[in-house]
Design a protein around this motif. Structure first.
Motif, PDB file in Angstrom:
ATOM      1  N   GLY A  93       0.817  -1.206   0.000  1.00  0.00           N
ATOM      2  CA  GLY A  93       0.000   0.000   0.000  1.00  0.00           C
ATOM      3  C   GLY A  93       0.845   1.248   0.000  1.00  0.00           C
ATOM      4  O   GLY A  93       2.050   1.201   0.242  1.00  0.00           O
ATOM      5  N   ALA A  94       0.199   2.346  -0.287  1.00  0.00           N
ATOM      6  CA  ALA A  94       0.879   3.637  -0.318  1.00  0.00           C
ATOM      7  C   ALA A  94       0.315   4.500   0.784  1.00  0.00           C
ATOM      8  O   ALA A  94      -0.574   5.303   0.566  1.00  0.00           O
ATOM      9  CB  ALA A  94       0.674   4.304  -1.673  1.00  0.00           C
ATOM     10  N   ASP A  95       0.812   4.285   2.001  1.00  0.00           N
ATOM     11  CA  ASP A  95       0.340   5.127   3.087  1.00  0.00           C
ATOM     12  C   ASP A  95       1.476   6.055   3.515  1.00  0.00           C
ATOM     13  O   ASP A  95       2.631   5.820   3.199  1.00  0.00           O
ATOM     14  CB  ASP A  95      -0.171   4.300   4.268  1.00  0.00           C
ATOM     15  N   GLY A  96       1.136   7.078   4.224  1.00  0.00           N
ATOM     16  CA  GLY A  96       2.123   8.062   4.635  1.00  0.00           C
ATOM     17  C   GLY A  96       3.080   7.514   5.687  1.00  0.00           C
ATOM     18  O   GLY A  96       3.061   6.334   6.031  1.00  0.00           O
ATOM     19  N   GLU A  97       3.901   8.418   6.200  1.00  0.00           N
ATOM     20  CA  GLU A  97       4.901   8.039   7.186  1.00  0.00           C
ATOM     21  C   GLU A  97       4.273   7.413   8.431  1.00  0.00           C
ATOM     22  O   GLU A  97       4.741   6.397   8.936  1.00  0.00           O
ATOM     23  CB  GLU A  97       5.712   9.280   7.573  1.00  0.00           C
ATOM     24  N   THR A  98       3.184   8.000   8.917  1.00  0.00           N
ATOM     25  CA  THR A  98       2.510   7.484  10.110  1.00  0.00           C
ATOM     26  C   THR A  98       1.906   6.111   9.839  1.00  0.00           C
ATOM     27  O   THR A  98       2.039   5.197  10.650  1.00  0.00           O
ATOM     28  CB  THR A  98       1.410   8.454  10.578  1.00  0.00           C
ATOM     29  N   GLY A  99       1.244   5.950   8.696  1.00  0.00           N
ATOM     30  CA  GLY A  99       0.643   4.666   8.336  1.00  0.00           C
ATOM     31  C   GLY A  99       1.686   3.575   8.190  1.00  0.00           C
ATOM     32  O   GLY A  99       1.481   2.441   8.622  1.00  0.00           O
ATOM     33  N   ALA A 100       2.829   3.899   7.570  1.00  0.00           N
ATOM     34  CA  ALA A 100       3.901   2.924   7.411  1.00  0.00           C
ATOM     35  C   ALA A 100       4.465   2.515   8.774  1.00  0.00           C
ATOM     36  O   ALA A 100       4.743   1.338   9.016  1.00  0.00           O
ATOM     37  CB  ALA A 100       5.009   3.490   6.525  1.00  0.00           C
ATOM     38  N   LYS A 101       4.617   3.490   9.667  1.00  0.00           N
ATOM     39  CA  LYS A 101       5.109   3.182  11.020  1.00  0.00           C
ATOM     40  C   LYS A 101       4.114   2.298  11.760  1.00  0.00           C
ATOM     41  O   LYS A 101       4.492   1.324  12.403  1.00  0.00           O
ATOM     42  CB  LYS A 101       5.365   4.462  11.809  1.00  0.00           C
ATOM     43  N   ASN A 102       2.819   2.613  11.660  1.00  0.00           N
ATOM     44  CA  ASN A 102       1.785   1.813  12.320  1.00  0.00           C
ATOM     45  C   ASN A 102       1.751   0.391  11.761  1.00  0.00           C
ATOM     46  O   ASN A 102       1.570  -0.569  12.507  1.00  0.00           O
ATOM     47  CB  ASN A 102       0.419   2.477  12.186  1.00  0.00           C
ATOM     48  N   THR A 103       1.917   0.251  10.443  1.00  0.00           N
ATOM     49  CA  THR A 103       1.950  -1.066   9.818  1.00  0.00           C
ATOM     50  C   THR A 103       3.135  -1.860  10.341  1.00  0.00           C
ATOM     51  O   THR A 103       3.005  -3.027  10.712  1.00  0.00           O
ATOM     52  CB  THR A 103       2.026  -0.939   8.283  1.00  0.00           C
ATOM     53  N   ARG A 104       4.281  -1.228  10.392  1.00  0.00           N
ATOM     54  CA  ARG A 104       5.488  -1.890  10.906  1.00  0.00           C
ATOM     55  C   ARG A 104       5.300  -2.307  12.369  1.00  0.00           C
ATOM     56  O   ARG A 104       5.685  -3.410  12.756  1.00  0.00           O
ATOM     57  CB  ARG A 104       6.688  -0.958  10.753  1.00  0.00           C
ATOM     58  N   ASP A 105       4.683  -1.441  13.170  1.00  0.00           N
ATOM     59  CA  ASP A 105       4.424  -1.765  14.576  1.00  0.00           C
ATOM     60  C   ASP A 105       3.522  -2.991  14.713  1.00  0.00           C
ATOM     61  O   ASP A 105       3.737  -3.838  15.584  1.00  0.00           O
ATOM     62  CB  ASP A 105       3.805  -0.574  15.306  1.00  0.00           C
ATOM     63  N   LEU A 106       2.504  -3.090  13.854  1.00  0.00           N
ATOM     64  CA  LEU A 106       1.607  -4.247  13.893  1.00  0.00           C
ATOM     65  C   LEU A 106       2.342  -5.534  13.517  1.00  0.00           C
ATOM     66  O   LEU A 106       2.137  -6.581  14.132  1.00  0.00           O
ATOM     67  CB  LEU A 106       0.410  -4.025  12.967  1.00  0.00           C
ATOM     68  N   ILE A 107       3.223  -5.454  12.515  1.00  0.00           N
ATOM     69  CA  ILE A 107       4.015  -6.625  12.119  1.00  0.00           C
ATOM     70  C   ILE A 107       4.929  -7.040  13.266  1.00  0.00           C
ATOM     71  O   ILE A 107       5.031  -8.229  13.594  1.00  0.00           O
ATOM     72  CB  ILE A 107       4.828  -6.339  10.838  1.00  0.00           C
ATOM     73  N   GLU A 108       5.592  -6.072  13.886  1.00  0.00           N
ATOM     74  CA  GLU A 108       6.481  -6.378  15.010  1.00  0.00           C
ATOM     75  C   GLU A 108       5.711  -7.026  16.161  1.00  0.00           C
ATOM     76  O   GLU A 108       6.177  -7.993  16.758  1.00  0.00           O
ATOM     77  CB  GLU A 108       7.178  -5.107  15.508  1.00  0.00           C
ATOM     78  N   LEU A 109       4.524  -6.511  16.462  1.00  0.00           N
ATOM     79  CA  LEU A 109       3.706  -7.064  17.538  1.00  0.00           C
ATOM     80  C   LEU A 109       3.294  -8.503  17.231  1.00  0.00           C
ATOM     81  O   LEU A 109       3.356  -9.378  18.104  1.00  0.00           O
ATOM     82  CB  LEU A 109       2.474  -6.183  17.767  1.00  0.00           C
ATOM     83  N   ALA A 110       2.878  -8.752  15.989  1.00  0.00           N
ATOM     84  CA  ALA A 110       2.475 -10.107  15.594  1.00  0.00           C
ATOM     85  C   ALA A 110       3.651 -11.068  15.700  1.00  0.00           C
ATOM     86  O   ALA A 110       3.515 -12.173  16.239  1.00  0.00           O
ATOM     87  CB  ALA A 110       1.912 -10.100  14.181  1.00  0.00           C
ATOM     88  N   ARG A 111       4.810 -10.665  15.210  1.00  0.00           N
ATOM     89  CA  ARG A 111       5.986 -11.545  15.257  1.00  0.00           C
ATOM     90  C   ARG A 111       6.436 -11.773  16.701  1.00  0.00           C
ATOM     91  O   ARG A 111       6.825 -12.878  17.066  1.00  0.00           O
ATOM     92  CB  ARG A 111       7.132 -10.956  14.422  1.00  0.00           C
ATOM     93  N   LYS A 112       6.360 -10.733  17.544  1.00  0.00           N
ATOM     94  CA  LYS A 112       6.738 -10.864  18.953  1.00  0.00           C
ATOM     95  C   LYS A 112       5.834 -11.873  19.668  1.00  0.00           C
ATOM     96  O   LYS A 112       6.282 -12.590  20.559  1.00  0.00           O
ATOM     97  CB  LYS A 112       6.644  -9.501  19.643  1.00  0.00           C
ATOM     98  N   ASN A 113       4.563 -11.952  19.242  1.00  0.00           N
ATOM     99  CA  ASN A 113       3.608 -12.876  19.842  1.00  0.00           C
ATOM    100  C   ASN A 113       3.540 -14.215  19.118  1.00  0.00           C
ATOM    101  O   ASN A 113       2.647 -15.020  19.382  1.00  0.00           O
ATOM    102  CB  ASN A 113       2.223 -12.222  19.900  1.00  0.00           C
TER     103      ASN A 113
END
Length: 165
Positions: A93-113
């Motif tokens: 997707g083409a989301d802004g800086e905040t959206g990309a950071k939020n997406t990355r945070d969700l991936i990190e949370l999923a992998r951590k769990n």
């Protein structure tokens, strides 16, 4: 005489390919502006055919409007942390800086769990970076078993079937 005529109302036969699949697993779908599943096209239907229920997760206000339709988020990061979703689907997707950071945070949370992450488009590179695994392709799944490239819907169905089992 009238009993032999076909009625327009009544039970309809279902074609085998349109049979609804019972839900076996609930996965979070990261909503991104301009969601892109690459050449695989409609991945959402392919996932539903494997018994996957998709719960939209917002990455910001702009992500919730897709093609002029507003989508209500039904899952949050808390659902990932608590295990109420069994994986995460991340389209490109083409989301802004905040959206990309939020997406990355969700991936990190999923992998951590310990949850599998299925990425498409630019989310493959993001998932590889977060997971510390090297993979390239139209799509990829990141799990405890490692990273596996997904080239077509048949491979996607097999890998998702393994998750849902």
């Amino acid at each position: 005489m009238y009993a032999q005529q076909k009625a327009s109302s009544g039970p309809r036969g279902r074609r085998p390919m349109n049979r609804p699949m019972p839900t076996r697993v609930r996965m979070g779908l990261v909503m991104r502006k301009g969601m892109d599943f690459g050449s695989m096209g409609d991945v959402e239907t392919a996932l539903r055919m494997q018994g996957v229920s998709l719960a939209p997760i917002s990455t910001g206000e702009g992500s919730l409007t897709v093609g002029g339709v507003t989508v209500m988020a039904t899952a949050t990061a808390d659902d990932i942390a608590s295990g109420r979703v069994k994986g995460l689907v991340v389209p490109g997707g083409a989301d802004g800086e905040t959206g990309a950071k939020n997406t990355r945070d969700l991936i990190e949370l999923a992998r951590k769990n310990g949850l599998p992450v299925i990425g498409f488009g630019d989310a493959v590179a993001m998932g590889a970076d977060v997971s510390g695994q090297n993979v390239a392709g139209e799509g990829a799944i990141f799990s405890a078993k490692g990273a596996t490239a997904i080239q077509d819907k048949a491979e996607l169905a097999k890998l998702v079937g393994d998750i849902a089992a």
